[in-house]
Motif scaffolding. Sequence first.
Motif, PDB file in Angstrom:
ATOM      1  N   VAL A  30       0.842  -1.201   0.000  1.00  0.00           N
ATOM      2  CA  VAL A  30       0.000   0.000   0.000  1.00  0.00           C
ATOM      3  C   VAL A  30       0.874   1.248   0.000  1.00  0.00           C
ATOM      4  CG1 VAL A  30      -1.718   1.302   1.288  1.00  0.00           C
ATOM      5  CG2 VAL A  30      -1.899  -1.173   1.142  1.00  0.00           C
ATOM      6  N   ALA A  33       2.240   1.775  -3.517  1.00  0.00           N
ATOM      7  CA  ALA A  33       1.195   2.251  -4.424  1.00  0.00           C
ATOM      8  C   ALA A  33       0.764   3.677  -4.062  1.00  0.00           C
ATOM      9  CB  ALA A  33       0.002   1.300  -4.392  1.00  0.00           C
ATOM     10  N   ILE A  72       1.986   0.850  -9.240  1.00  0.00           N
ATOM     11  CA  ILE A  72       0.877   1.169  -8.341  1.00  0.00           C
ATOM     12  C   ILE A  72      -0.113   0.012  -8.345  1.00  0.00           C
ATOM     13  CG2 ILE A  72      -1.103   2.725  -7.973  1.00  0.00           C
ATOM     14  CD1 ILE A  72       0.492   4.969  -9.218  1.00  0.00           C
ATOM     15  N   VAL A  73      -0.350  -0.544  -9.535  1.00  0.00           N
ATOM     16  CA  VAL A  73      -1.462  -1.476  -9.705  1.00  0.00           C
ATOM     17  C   VAL A  73      -1.126  -2.913  -9.289  1.00  0.00           C
ATOM     18  CG1 VAL A  73      -2.997  -2.516 -11.401  1.00  0.00           C
ATOM     19  CG2 VAL A  73      -2.439  -0.088 -11.534  1.00  0.00           C
ATOM     20  N   PHE A  74      -0.072  -3.483  -9.890  1.00  0.00           N
ATOM     21  CA  PHE A  74       0.143  -4.918  -9.698  1.00  0.00           C
ATOM     22  C   PHE A  74       0.465  -5.321  -8.256  1.00  0.00           C
ATOM     23  CE2 PHE A  74       0.654  -4.527 -14.329  1.00  0.00           C
ATOM     24  CZ  PHE A  74      -0.294  -5.458 -14.711  1.00  0.00           C
ATOM     25  N   MET A  76      -0.708  -4.212  -5.731  1.00  0.00           N
ATOM     26  CA  MET A  76      -1.910  -4.105  -4.905  1.00  0.00           C
ATOM     27  C   MET A  76      -2.859  -5.292  -5.078  1.00  0.00           C
ATOM     28  SD  MET A  76      -2.208  -1.490  -2.857  1.00  0.00           S
ATOM     29  CE  MET A  76      -3.964  -1.148  -2.681  1.00  0.00           C
ATOM     30  N   MET A  77      -2.618  -6.150  -6.080  1.00  0.00           N
ATOM     31  CA  MET A  77      -3.552  -7.263  -6.314  1.00  0.00           C
ATOM     32  C   MET A  77      -3.740  -8.118  -5.068  1.00  0.00           C
ATOM     33  SD  MET A  77      -2.674  -8.727 -10.110  1.00  0.00           S
ATOM     34  CE  MET A  77      -0.982  -9.050  -9.695  1.00  0.00           C
ATOM     35  N   LEU A  80      -5.703  -6.263  -2.309  1.00  0.00           N
ATOM     36  CA  LEU A  80      -7.131  -6.205  -2.621  1.00  0.00           C
ATOM     37  C   LEU A  80      -7.785  -7.558  -2.351  1.00  0.00           C
ATOM     38  CD1 LEU A  80      -7.274  -4.087  -5.920  1.00  0.00           C
ATOM     39  CD2 LEU A  80      -7.673  -3.346  -3.590  1.00  0.00           C
ATOM     40  N   LEU A  81      -7.080  -8.637  -2.660  1.00  0.00           N
ATOM     41  CA  LEU A  81      -7.625  -9.965  -2.403  1.00  0.00           C
ATOM     42  C   LEU A  81      -7.839 -10.155  -0.903  1.00  0.00           C
ATOM     43  CD1 LEU A  81      -8.241 -12.826  -3.721  1.00  0.00           C
ATOM     44  CD2 LEU A  81      -6.006 -13.468  -2.825  1.00  0.00           C
ATOM     45  N   GLN A  85     -11.492  -6.533  -1.836  1.00  0.00           N
ATOM     46  CA  GLN A  85     -11.861  -5.324  -2.556  1.00  0.00           C
ATOM     47  C   GLN A  85     -11.703  -5.434  -4.067  1.00  0.00           C
ATOM     48  OE1 GLN A  85      -9.630  -3.006   0.171  1.00  0.00           O
ATOM     49  NE2 GLN A  85     -11.345  -1.642   0.587  1.00  0.00           N
ATOM     50  N   HIS A  86     -11.475  -6.659  -4.539  1.00  0.00           N
ATOM     51  CA  HIS A  86     -11.498  -6.834  -5.984  1.00  0.00           C
ATOM     52  C   HIS A  86     -12.936  -6.797  -6.469  1.00  0.00           C
ATOM     53  CE1 HIS A  86      -7.467  -7.478  -7.316  1.00  0.00           C
ATOM     54  NE2 HIS A  86      -7.214  -8.327  -6.336  1.00  0.00           N
ATOM     55  N   VAL A 112      -7.056 -18.920  -7.173  1.00  0.00           N
ATOM     56  CA  VAL A 112      -6.264 -17.704  -7.361  1.00  0.00           C
ATOM     57  C   VAL A 112      -4.778 -18.038  -7.263  1.00  0.00           C
ATOM     58  CG1 VAL A 112      -5.692 -15.426  -6.435  1.00  0.00           C
ATOM     59  CG2 VAL A 112      -8.072 -16.135  -6.543  1.00  0.00           C
ATOM     60  N   PHE A 152       4.866  -6.805 -13.042  1.00  0.00           N
ATOM     61  CA  PHE A 152       3.888  -7.872 -13.317  1.00  0.00           C
ATOM     62  C   PHE A 152       4.205  -9.155 -12.541  1.00  0.00           C
ATOM     63  CE2 PHE A 152       1.956 -11.248 -15.772  1.00  0.00           C
ATOM     64  CZ  PHE A 152       0.720 -10.748 -16.121  1.00  0.00           C
ATOM     65  N   PHE A 156       2.208 -10.750  -9.186  1.00  0.00           N
ATOM     66  CA  PHE A 156       1.598 -12.078  -9.112  1.00  0.00           C
ATOM     67  C   PHE A 156       2.268 -12.960  -8.069  1.00  0.00           C
ATOM     68  CE2 PHE A 156      -0.550 -10.885 -13.016  1.00  0.00           C
ATOM     69  CZ  PHE A 156      -1.820 -11.346 -12.714  1.00  0.00           C
ATOM     70  N   LEU A 159       0.430 -11.847  -5.113  1.00  0.00           N
ATOM     71  CA  LEU A 159      -0.937 -12.369  -5.146  1.00  0.00           C
ATOM     72  C   LEU A 159      -0.943 -13.837  -4.731  1.00  0.00           C
ATOM     73  CD1 LEU A 159      -3.922 -11.885  -5.783  1.00  0.00           C
ATOM     74  CD2 LEU A 159      -3.466 -12.560  -8.142  1.00  0.00           C
TER      75      LEU A 159
END
Lengths: 189, 311, 421
Positions: A30, A33, A72-74, A76-77, A80-81, A85-86, A112, A152, A156, A159
């Motif tokens: 967090v 991001a 920022i995005v990847f 956070m996956m 969020l899980l 919050q996905h 997942v 990327f 993962f 994740l």
Amino acid sequence: MTIPDLQETRVTTLAWAYGRFNDLLARLCVLVAGAGVAFAVFALAASAAERVLIGISFAVLNDLPPQLVPWIVFPMMGVLLRHGQHVTVDFLPAFLTGRRAHMLELLIGLLVAVASLVFLAGGMDALAFFRMLNQRSETGLNFPLWWIYAAFPTGFALLFWFAVEKSLCAALALAGAETPLRIIRGRAT
Amino acid sequence: QQKVQLSYHWGPTHPAAGFANQFAERVTERSDGALDVQVFPSGQLFGIRDVLGGVASGAVQVGMAVGIVSFPPINSDYNVTAMPGMFDSFEQMRGFFDETEAGQALMQDMQSKTGIRIVGRNPVGPIAVFSAKDDLSSVDSLAGISARVLTDADRVRWGALDAGSTVSLPTGEVYTALQNGIADTVSTVPGALSAYSWWDCVKSAQLPYFQFADAYIIVNAAWFEGLSPELQQVVTEVGAEITAESTAAIMDASAQMLDRLEAEQGGTVFELTGDELAKMNRIEREQIYPGLTEMVSKDTLDAAQAYTQGD
Amino acid sequence: MIWAALTVSTVLLLLSLPIFLVFGVGSSMIAILDLGLPWATLLQTSFGGITKQILLAIPLFIFAGYVMVRGGIATRLVNLCMALVGHWPGGLGVAMVLSMGFFAAFCGSILAAITAVGTILMPRMIEGGYPKPFVVVLAAMAALLEALIPPSNAAIIYSSLTQVPVARTFAAGIVPGLVLMLMLTVFVALRCRNMPRAAKATGGERRTALVAAGSALLTPVIVLGGIYGGFLTAAESAAVAGVWAIIVGFTIYRELTFKGLGEALMSTTIATSAIFIIIAMAKFLSVVLTFTQAPQQLIAGLTDLGATRLTFLLMVAVACLLLGTFIEVVPIFYLVIPMTLAALPIFEVDPVHYYVVLGAFIGMGLLTPPVCVGLYTGAAAIGLSPEKAFRELPGFLLLGLLYGLLMILVPSLATWLPSHV
Ligand code: NA
Ligand code: NA
């Protein structure tokens, strides 16, 4: 005094350490991001002001923020899980309660985890290619582009890690193991 | 029969798009359908910055890569083509890459690093300055303009010419920027005026052309080497043909575009001559070259200068 | 393989796996196993999709919206609207519509609008005797204005997918936004004519409310003035709006705290990553669509069927409604636009007209169960169970359909203003 007690203490400590580590990891994601978003706000506002007032147009302010979006995005996956919050289609969960809900959680966690392993492998494969290609960014900073693509597989991997945590929590709940679960979960929120 | 995919980013009205389609058609035809080339235009598959990666990774077998966009990230010495006034024609620029040791080494390096092979050229066009302002008659008329930059080399040039501001914009946003004034000046090829409708806003142009933008017909090397010698020959033959035809056409097409700018849009084309041209050349030599030398190794620069001066 | 991928995707979707994985798994099955593409291509396209500068406007407008909520701007706006229309028939409801309309000019995100305006006005309406379900559905429906009145995240996404300059897409939403506002106002005033009304504000009270909202009202002037005046790109205007909201919140309204700012940043980060991860994986799908040329086949099929402009738009509308029942708004954009974009020149549809039509029918997905994020967000804001709100849906959905048909039949509502910017 008895061995079961000792074992229980050890399991509890392990669960505590595991939960605590995941908390820190999630917080780190967090933080990364959030720093990216904060930088984008600052950089673009500053770049607009700078262009209107001075007019040099620094590439770092202009071109770098969009390049940071993957970082920022990847990462956070996983977070969020963890926090649910996905964006999902909450069709089945609305009908399931109790043990069945835990079983669905376990299934989701495992699916997942498997999917993220596949994407992790794919991401590593692509990353190797981008390193071979050795392109450099066109922003004023001039860094290797694969630094960005690395977001990327990193995302993962995270994740996968948090999907394992989710599965473990669901499995413990199914097994009725109250204490360690409460410790992992207690920290997780 | 083998399906072959060709990707490029130009929209249908760009002159280079026509030659790209020609390449596909002729390869399909001359191979008697053994190679069935399917075209993906308009950046449907890969945008201007991605096509090199697309061909290198083998996702598509053929692509059209704009040199000044695709190559500097691989080997920054390619920026030698962005040195204003360094080359005075496509022939001279290509001569440097084809005939000198330094030029050949540079091209070889880029191809081997990425696993591609260059089988022809499909020029984007000669580059001039275009502006939404009325007057581009002198070097000083560029001072204070707000210029769009696409590459790092652009920044150096506009800085030396004392532009009021520079703004980095992707091609898709230039139209709006020209309309609302975020940017009023672009250096680009004449073909871009109609291809992106920029001439709705452009009122003037400044010559001479100071740079020649080549695009390269690139193929995936592993794929190419897997073809039979006959098919390899078809590909290289058609590549050479397209190179000759597109090069012959591009200067005329560009001149026509400038004529249309004047006739249909009421624009003015200015050409720097005499003292003004000398002044521009002096700025290029004394300010822009030193600014760009960080991006080009001294050996390559010396070799290019030796080649153009001996030419 | 396509059928296998579709089956796997459907199963994953129904098991309520995150939707980005549904997109990702299905598309990569086809891309890697069937088309033999390298992973690098999927990543390249995906990264190209999420690193466009224009898309950066999305988190920045979301951030601006959250800061406005915490900095007191939203409250000032609501107070102003109450002072203006609170005494009308259905006054509180009309004030909700008007506030949403106002707030829409500040903020790009529908959900932020529901949270911002909704949390302030919904409790007041319930106090005033409005039934909870009506309040929730009204808030969700009125928040659609957010997507129409610029700045709007939907417009930004549309522009990034179609190359239509964002200034034009923004402009396209304004007239339809006003039309929808008018329709909602009439609907609410008629339905709630018997509800208790607020006392009419005096001239002095109105002036006070206007002055208090003054700094807030400057925001759209800065954002739109910056874009149309030629000072700012869309992403920059979003950043400037955020900075302006911080300044107003700290120095003028003095309601913003560092803690609040941090929370706004946190909420933005979460909302942003949830949206962008879907965009990233939806790009996998667009690779598959391009390589298989599925859109071209679809369009050829449509022309063979003798589709006209009207029937084409109606078919897209129905498809959006169906998809909207169980998929979220952003993924639908990424599903429908790449599939149908090539058809626009064939059926002579103006891209900005298409945007407004898509917006109307995809937007209704925020209301249609089972997946209706708009409704859930509104219901969560007042602690109502969302199912309870369903009974109020038919009236609003009918209104939405009416609005959507109007947008299909009268293209000039969408195209008139953009042709003048
Ligand atoms: Na809005
Ligand atoms: Na829905």
